[in-house]
Scaffold this motif. Structure first.
Motif, PDB file in Angstrom:
ATOM      1  N   VAL A 194      12.451   3.666  20.702  1.00 41.22           N
ATOM      2  CA  VAL A 194      12.856   3.317  19.654  1.00 41.22           C
ATOM      3  C   VAL A 194      11.605   2.401  19.020  1.00 41.22           C
ATOM      4  CG1 VAL A 194      14.577   2.250  17.921  1.00 41.22           C
ATOM      5  CG2 VAL A 194      15.257   3.697  19.723  1.00 41.22           C
ATOM      6  N   LEU A 195      11.152   2.879  17.626  1.00 44.26           N
ATOM      7  CA  LEU A 195      10.282   2.243  16.991  1.00 44.26           C
ATOM      8  C   LEU A 195      11.004   1.404  15.797  1.00 44.26           C
ATOM      9  CD1 LEU A 195       7.427   1.238  15.980  1.00 44.26           C
ATOM     10  CD2 LEU A 195       7.348   3.259  14.575  1.00 44.26           C
ATOM     11  N   LEU A 196      11.177   0.028  16.063  1.00 47.09           N
ATOM     12  CA  LEU A 196      11.643  -0.881  14.987  1.00 47.09           C
ATOM     13  C   LEU A 196      10.665  -1.079  13.906  1.00 47.09           C
ATOM     14  CD1 LEU A 196      14.213  -2.581  14.410  1.00 47.09           C
ATOM     15  CD2 LEU A 196      12.986  -4.593  15.523  1.00 47.09           C
ATOM     16  N   ALA A 197      10.775   0.172  12.935  1.00 43.60           N
ATOM     17  CA  ALA A 197       9.780   0.401  11.987  1.00 43.60           C
ATOM     18  C   ALA A 197       9.980  -0.693  10.637  1.00 43.60           C
ATOM     19  CB  ALA A 197       9.800   1.992  11.627  1.00 43.60           C
ATOM     20  N   THR A 198       9.534  -1.592  10.739  1.00 43.62           N
ATOM     21  CA  THR A 198       9.072  -2.510   9.597  1.00 43.62           C
ATOM     22  C   THR A 198       7.897  -2.380   8.958  1.00 43.62           C
ATOM     23  OG1 THR A 198       8.258  -4.173  11.032  1.00 43.62           O
ATOM     24  CG2 THR A 198      10.651  -4.530  10.736  1.00 43.62           C
ATOM     25  N   GLU A 199       7.555  -2.782   7.927  1.00 41.08           N
ATOM     26  CA  GLU A 199       6.342  -2.484   7.467  1.00 41.08           C
ATOM     27  C   GLU A 199       5.250  -2.803   8.182  1.00 41.08           C
ATOM     28  OE1 GLU A 199       5.630  -0.352   4.568  1.00 41.08           O
ATOM     29  OE2 GLU A 199       7.767  -0.004   4.345  1.00 41.08           O
ATOM     30  N   GLU A 200       5.263  -4.221   8.617  1.00 35.76           N
ATOM     31  CA  GLU A 200       4.535  -4.691   9.760  1.00 35.76           C
ATOM     32  C   GLU A 200       4.152  -4.152  10.922  1.00 35.76           C
ATOM     33  OE1 GLU A 200       2.330  -7.430   9.049  1.00 35.76           O
ATOM     34  OE2 GLU A 200       3.034  -7.134   7.123  1.00 35.76           O
ATOM     35  N   ALA A 201       5.452  -3.656  11.470  1.00 35.94           N
ATOM     36  CA  ALA A 201       5.090  -2.579  12.824  1.00 35.94           C
ATOM     37  C   ALA A 201       4.304  -1.406  12.520  1.00 35.94           C
ATOM     38  CB  ALA A 201       6.474  -2.254  13.328  1.00 35.94           C
ATOM     39  N   ILE A 202       4.556  -0.703  11.341  1.00 34.30           N
ATOM     40  CA  ILE A 202       3.926   0.377  10.827  1.00 34.30           C
ATOM     41  C   ILE A 202       2.268   0.269  10.805  1.00 34.30           C
ATOM     42  CG2 ILE A 202       3.622   2.350   9.345  1.00 34.30           C
ATOM     43  CD1 ILE A 202       6.627   1.922   8.552  1.00 34.30           C
ATOM     44  N   LYS A 203       1.859  -0.944  10.547  1.00 30.91           N
ATOM     45  CA  LYS A 203       0.398  -1.138  10.488  1.00 30.91           C
ATOM     46  C   LYS A 203       0.075  -1.675  11.778  1.00 30.91           C
ATOM     47  CE  LYS A 203       1.297  -3.051   5.695  1.00 30.91           C
ATOM     48  NZ  LYS A 203       1.191  -4.276   4.823  1.00 30.91           N
ATOM     49  N   SER A 204       0.641  -2.020  12.766  1.00 34.03           N
ATOM     50  CA  SER A 204       0.293  -2.703  14.096  1.00 34.03           C
ATOM     51  C   SER A 204      -0.378  -1.469  14.910  1.00 34.03           C
ATOM     52  CB  SER A 204       1.364  -2.968  14.693  1.00 34.03           C
ATOM     53  OG  SER A 204       1.245  -3.341  16.108  1.00 34.03           O
ATOM     54  N   LYS A 205      -1.483  -1.682  15.262  1.00 37.01           N
ATOM     55  CA  LYS A 205      -2.403  -0.861  16.322  1.00 37.01           C
ATOM     56  C   LYS A 205      -1.702  -0.698  17.518  1.00 37.01           C
ATOM     57  CE  LYS A 205      -5.434  -4.410  18.449  1.00 37.01           C
ATOM     58  NZ  LYS A 205      -6.608  -4.384  18.481  1.00 37.01           N
ATOM     59  N   TRP A 206      -0.700  -1.658  17.962  1.00 33.40           N
ATOM     60  CA  TRP A 206      -0.077  -1.458  19.378  1.00 33.40           C
ATOM     61  C   TRP A 206       1.189  -0.633  19.118  1.00 33.40           C
ATOM     62  CZ3 TRP A 206      -1.146  -2.145  24.362  1.00 33.40           C
ATOM     63  CH2 TRP A 206      -2.130  -2.960  24.453  1.00 33.40           C
ATOM     64  N   CYS A 207       1.840  -0.896  18.021  1.00 33.24           N
ATOM     65  CA  CYS A 207       3.080  -0.074  17.766  1.00 33.24           C
ATOM     66  C   CYS A 207       2.665   1.616  17.542  1.00 33.24           C
ATOM     67  CB  CYS A 207       3.673  -0.688  16.389  1.00 33.24           C
ATOM     68  SG  CYS A 207       4.733  -1.987  16.741  1.00 33.24           S
ATOM     69  N   ASN A 208       1.563   1.716  16.873  1.00 31.94           N
ATOM     70  CA  ASN A 208       1.233   3.167  16.767  1.00 31.94           C
ATOM     71  C   ASN A 208       0.454   3.838  17.911  1.00 31.94           C
ATOM     72  OD1 ASN A 208       1.189   3.999  13.732  1.00 31.94           O
ATOM     73  ND2 ASN A 208       0.609   1.900  13.527  1.00 31.94           N
ATOM     74  N   TRP A 209      -0.130   2.840  18.811  1.00 38.13           N
ATOM     75  CA  TRP A 209      -0.260   3.323  20.399  1.00 38.13           C
ATOM     76  C   TRP A 209       0.836   3.718  20.939  1.00 38.13           C
ATOM     77  CZ3 TRP A 209       0.159   1.226  25.288  1.00 38.13           C
ATOM     78  CH2 TRP A 209      -0.612   1.965  26.122  1.00 38.13           C
ATOM     79  N   GLY A 259       6.872   4.210   5.030  1.00 39.96           N
ATOM     80  CA  GLY A 259       6.351   4.670   6.177  1.00 39.96           C
ATOM     81  C   GLY A 259       5.232   5.677   6.011  1.00 39.96           C
ATOM     82  N   SER A 260       4.496   5.860   7.180  1.00 41.44           N
ATOM     83  CA  SER A 260       3.205   6.935   7.304  1.00 41.44           C
ATOM     84  C   SER A 260       4.132   8.373   7.209  1.00 41.44           C
ATOM     85  CB  SER A 260       2.515   6.656   8.380  1.00 41.44           C
ATOM     86  OG  SER A 260       1.806   4.937   8.161  1.00 41.44           O
ATOM     87  N   GLU A 261       3.108   9.069   6.888  1.00 39.03           N
ATOM     88  CA  GLU A 261       3.542  10.745   6.711  1.00 39.03           C
ATOM     89  C   GLU A 261       4.067  11.094   8.190  1.00 39.03           C
ATOM     90  OE1 GLU A 261       0.329   9.818   5.979  1.00 39.03           O
ATOM     91  OE2 GLU A 261       0.617   9.442   3.796  1.00 39.03           O
ATOM     92  N   TYR A 262       3.353  10.722   9.260  1.00 34.36           N
ATOM     93  CA  TYR A 262       3.657  11.384  10.544  1.00 34.36           C
ATOM     94  C   TYR A 262       4.917  10.545  11.055  1.00 34.36           C
ATOM     95  CZ  TYR A 262       1.647   6.755  12.126  1.00 34.36           C
ATOM     96  OH  TYR A 262       1.424   5.518  12.123  1.00 34.36           O
ATOM     97  N   LEU A 263       5.278   9.819  10.468  1.00 34.01           N
ATOM     98  CA  LEU A 263       6.839   9.137  11.014  1.00 34.01           C
ATOM     99  C   LEU A 263       7.893  10.348  10.483  1.00 34.01           C
ATOM    100  CD1 LEU A 263       6.478   5.393  10.215  1.00 34.01           C
ATOM    101  CD2 LEU A 263       6.144   6.503  12.410  1.00 34.01           C
TER     102      LEU A 263
END
Length: 183
Positions: free
Chosen positions: A101-116, A145-149
């Motif tokens: 589960v991705l806890l998708a806050t605006e900051e998490a979406i910008k995080s390189k680690w969360c995206n990885w 969110g980003s389109e890919y989400l």
């Protein structure tokens, strides 16, 4: 689609039984150890590290449903400073956990680690065992969110102002969160 989960709604889950949540949070490592020898469902919770309060609230929600939650900063085997072993350990934990589960806050979406982590989780869990939990800043808020989400199931709530039933929604279908977690 049901309502997205706001920071305020998620905080109510934790505050409904704060002492129990704190106790469950402190027992997270013990629960993960038991998972190795039981049939308890586990999730890898991808998140932005500096959002501690919202992470604790999400953990409280999943614990309330009887789910073991893995968060990397509670892992005693994680190095203090990120390095190659950090990535290797995260990959191991994503594979070991039943759900991602991705806890998708605006900051998490910008995080390189969360995206990885999401990319790796996609290769290991897609699509039956992965979900996005968009967290909005306000009640009744929207998630950009980003389109890919958009290719992932999302966790929603039936309620805006009180805690209650949560769902996983995808392609016009919805299932109770408890059912998704246990399947």
């Amino acid at each position: 689609m049901e309502k997205l989960i706001s920071r305020q709604l998620l905080s109510k889950v934790r505050s409904e039984n704060l002492n129990e949540s704190i106790k469950m949070f402190s027992q997270a490592k013990e629960t993960r150890e038991r998972k190795k020898y039981s049939f308890e469902v586990s999730i890898f919770l991808s998140h932005k590290h500096n959002e501690t309060e919202i992470i604790k609230q999400a953990i409280a929600l999943f614990k309330k449903l009887g789910i073991s939650v893995y968060v990397d900063w509670l892992d005693s085997e994680m190095p203090k400073t990120t390095n190659g072993y950090t990535a290797k350990r995260i990959k191991e934990k994503i594979r070991e956990c039943d759900k991602f589960v991705l806890l998708a806050t605006e900051e998490a979406i910008k995080s390189k680690w969360c995206n990885w982590e999401l990319g790796y989780g996609d290769s290991q869990k897609y699509f039956k065992n992965i979900a996005i939990m968009p967290i909005t800043d306000n009640e009744g808020g929207t998630f950009s969110g980003s389109e890919y989400l958009a290719i992932y199931p999302i966790i929603t709530s039936a309620y805006t102002y009180s805690t209650g039933t949560y769902y996983v929604e995808f392609e016009g279908k919805k299932v109770k969160l408890e059912d998704w977690l246990k399947n």
